[in-house]
Enzyme design. Structure first.
Site, PDB file in Angstrom:
ATOM      1  N   HIS A 238       0.968  -1.219   0.004  1.00 10.51           N
ATOM      2  CA  HIS A 238      -0.098   0.127  -0.011  1.00 10.51           C
ATOM      3  C   HIS A 238       0.958   1.147  -0.071  1.00 10.51           C
ATOM      4  O   HIS A 238       1.500   1.813   0.883  1.00 10.51           O
ATOM      5  CB  HIS A 238      -0.804  -0.122   1.181  1.00 10.51           C
ATOM      6  CG  HIS A 238      -2.000  -0.970   1.160  1.00 10.51           C
ATOM      7  ND1 HIS A 238      -1.990  -2.419   1.009  1.00 10.51           N
ATOM      8  CD2 HIS A 238      -3.550  -0.763   0.912  1.00 10.51           C
ATOM      9  CE1 HIS A 238      -3.348  -2.988   0.886  1.00 10.51           C
ATOM     10  NE2 HIS A 238      -3.973  -1.895   0.620  1.00 10.51           N
TER      11      HIS A 238
ATOM     12  N   ALA B   4     -12.626   1.768   2.333  1.00  6.45           N
ATOM     13  CA  ALA B   4     -11.391   0.807   1.899  1.00  6.45           C
ATOM     14  C   ALA B   4     -10.205   1.691   0.925  1.00  6.45           C
ATOM     15  O   ALA B   4     -10.499   2.594   0.461  1.00  6.45           O
ATOM     16  CB  ALA B   4     -11.807  -0.555   1.324  1.00  6.45           C
ATOM     17  N   HIS B   5      -9.150   0.759   0.860  1.00  6.23           N
ATOM     18  CA  HIS B   5      -8.120   1.389  -0.021  1.00  6.23           C
ATOM     19  C   HIS B   5      -8.558   1.716  -1.396  1.00  6.23           C
ATOM     20  O   HIS B   5      -9.320   1.166  -2.112  1.00  6.23           O
ATOM     21  CB  HIS B   5      -7.041   0.397  -0.221  1.00  6.23           C
ATOM     22  CG  HIS B   5      -7.181  -0.937  -0.704  1.00  6.23           C
ATOM     23  ND1 HIS B   5      -6.448  -2.072  -0.328  1.00  6.23           N
ATOM     24  CD2 HIS B   5      -8.183  -1.315  -1.551  1.00  6.23           C
ATOM     25  CE1 HIS B   5      -6.970  -3.141  -0.906  1.00  6.23           C
ATOM     26  NE2 HIS B   5      -8.049  -2.512  -1.925  1.00  6.23           N
ATOM     27  N   ASN B   6      -7.997   2.723  -1.851  1.00  5.62           N
ATOM     28  CA  ASN B   6      -8.171   3.583  -3.510  1.00  5.62           C
ATOM     29  C   ASN B   6      -9.644   4.125  -3.427  1.00  5.62           C
ATOM     30  O   ASN B   6      -9.913   4.707  -4.627  1.00  5.62           O
ATOM     31  CB  ASN B   6      -7.895   2.489  -4.291  1.00  5.62           C
ATOM     32  CG  ASN B   6      -6.467   1.772  -4.149  1.00  5.62           C
ATOM     33  OD1 ASN B   6      -5.640   2.312  -3.819  1.00  5.62           O
ATOM     34  ND2 ASN B   6      -6.604   0.669  -4.710  1.00  5.62           N
TER      35      ASN B   6
ATOM     36  N   SER C 138     -11.227   0.681  -4.202  1.00  6.21           N
ATOM     37  CA  SER C 138     -11.536   1.306  -5.609  1.00  6.21           C
ATOM     38  C   SER C 138     -12.400   1.755  -6.182  1.00  6.21           C
ATOM     39  O   SER C 138     -12.704   1.787  -7.155  1.00  6.21           O
ATOM     40  CB  SER C 138     -10.805   0.274  -6.454  1.00  6.21           C
ATOM     41  OG  SER C 138      -9.535   0.014  -6.248  1.00  6.21           O
TER      42      SER C 138
END
Length: 325
Positions: A205, A246-248, A266
């Site tokens: 990450h 969450a990530h992105n 994402s």
């Protein structure tokens, strides 16, 4: 992707990268790769990755010189972007990202922290008891930090920000006039890994969290930093308690998200969106501007601008009400 924190250990020769991947793709040129980025952000001195037809339009416009991809997808790439054929694109991306950013995998506690009363911020910040700060931190004017909070390494906080108690922040940029309430975790690595034989391979990450001006993050919220792009919260956007981003994920301006909502990795949430409590948004989706999502809904496909949806799977609210009289 803007990231002022993780150190890039490149450049690396393309032949070294090919050897590391053990791929059958062969290129003889002596070409230095400076970085790895996603399709949208990679430039001609970088390598990128393309693993799904969902991103074919981005792939066709990529400026990267090399791309990790599959035999079935390589023909979508432009002439300037040479394919590197691999068995699993995401695992190969993880391997290359770790080479460029070897310190992006681990997320151990920050052992550089000291008591804020012994730091340069002692006279500039209003703070409670047992507040710790790490290295490479900037804090603006008129800020406050509650009891037992830890501002770990690699954080920039703007002016007039309020950080609650029992909150942890790292690898993040917080703009002006932002409130982060109690018990939040901001900027830790996301839930990204691949099961391989008897172990799980962690995905690096290398992104950060960006929270823009005049936003508020409710108690117990968790915002993961990005993997290959940044996680970003827009201006004047309010998250209720126990929201997970969450990530992105990208959330637009003037958006309101009620308690216990989860947004998977994402996904892109537009401007002026309203999401009711306990709704879930699946990953890699796009929710348009001015969308309203009813509480408890499950969103599993893109939602166009100006829509009102509810239910699982989320559908037009008139259709939902008709079907549930």
């Amino acid at each position: 992707m803007f990231n002022p924190f993780f150190i890039n250990c490149g450049p690396y020769d393309i032949l070294e990268i090919l050897t590391l991947l053990k791929t059958n793709s062969k290129y003889s040129e002596n070409f230095k790769i400076k970085d790895i980025k996603d399709l949208s952000n990679a430039t001609e001195d970088m390598i990128t990755f393309f693993h799904s037809k969902k991103y074919q339009d981005l792939a066709k416009k990529s400026k990267a010189s090399y791309c990790l991809t599959t035999e079935n997808l390589k023909n979508y790439l432009p002439k300037n972007c040479k394919p590197i054929i691999v068995e699993n694109v995401l695992i190969s991306t993880s391997i290359i990202a770790q080479k460029f950013y070897p310190d992006s995998i681990n997320d151990e506690y920050d052992n550089t922290v000291i008591e804020i009363s012994k730091s340069n911020f002692a006279d500039a910040v209003s703070f409670g008891k047992n507040v710790l700060v790490g290295k490479n931190i900037k804090i603006g004017n008129n800020c406050s930090i509650g009891h037992n909070s830890i501002i770990e390494k690699n954080v920039q906080i703007g002016n007039n920000c309020k950080i609650g108690s029992n909150t942890i922040i790292r690898n993040s940029i917080i703009k002006d006039n932002v409130s982060i309430l109690d018990n939040c975790v901001i900027g830790k690595k996301g839930f990204g890994f691949f099961p391989i034989r008897n172990k799980n391979l962690r995905f690096p990450h290398i992104g950060i969290v960006i929270i823009n001006e005049n936003s508020e993050i409710g108690c117990g919220a968790t915002i993961d930093r990005g993997s290959m792009s940044n996680t970003e919260i827009g201006k004047n956007t309010f998250l209720d308690n126990q929201v997970h981003v969450a990530h992105n994920v990208k959330i637009g301006d003037d958006t309101i998200i009620a308690g216990q909502v989860g947004i998977a990795g994402s996904s892109i949430i537009g401007n002026k969106v309203k999401i009711g409590g306990q709704a879930g948004i699946s990953g890699h989706l796009k929710v348009g501007d001015n969308v309203e999502i009813g509480g408890g809904s499950g969103v599993i496909k893109d939602i166009p601008d100006n829509s009102k949806v509810m239910g699982y799977p989320a559908k037009n609210i008139r259709e939902f009400l008709r079907d549930n009289k």
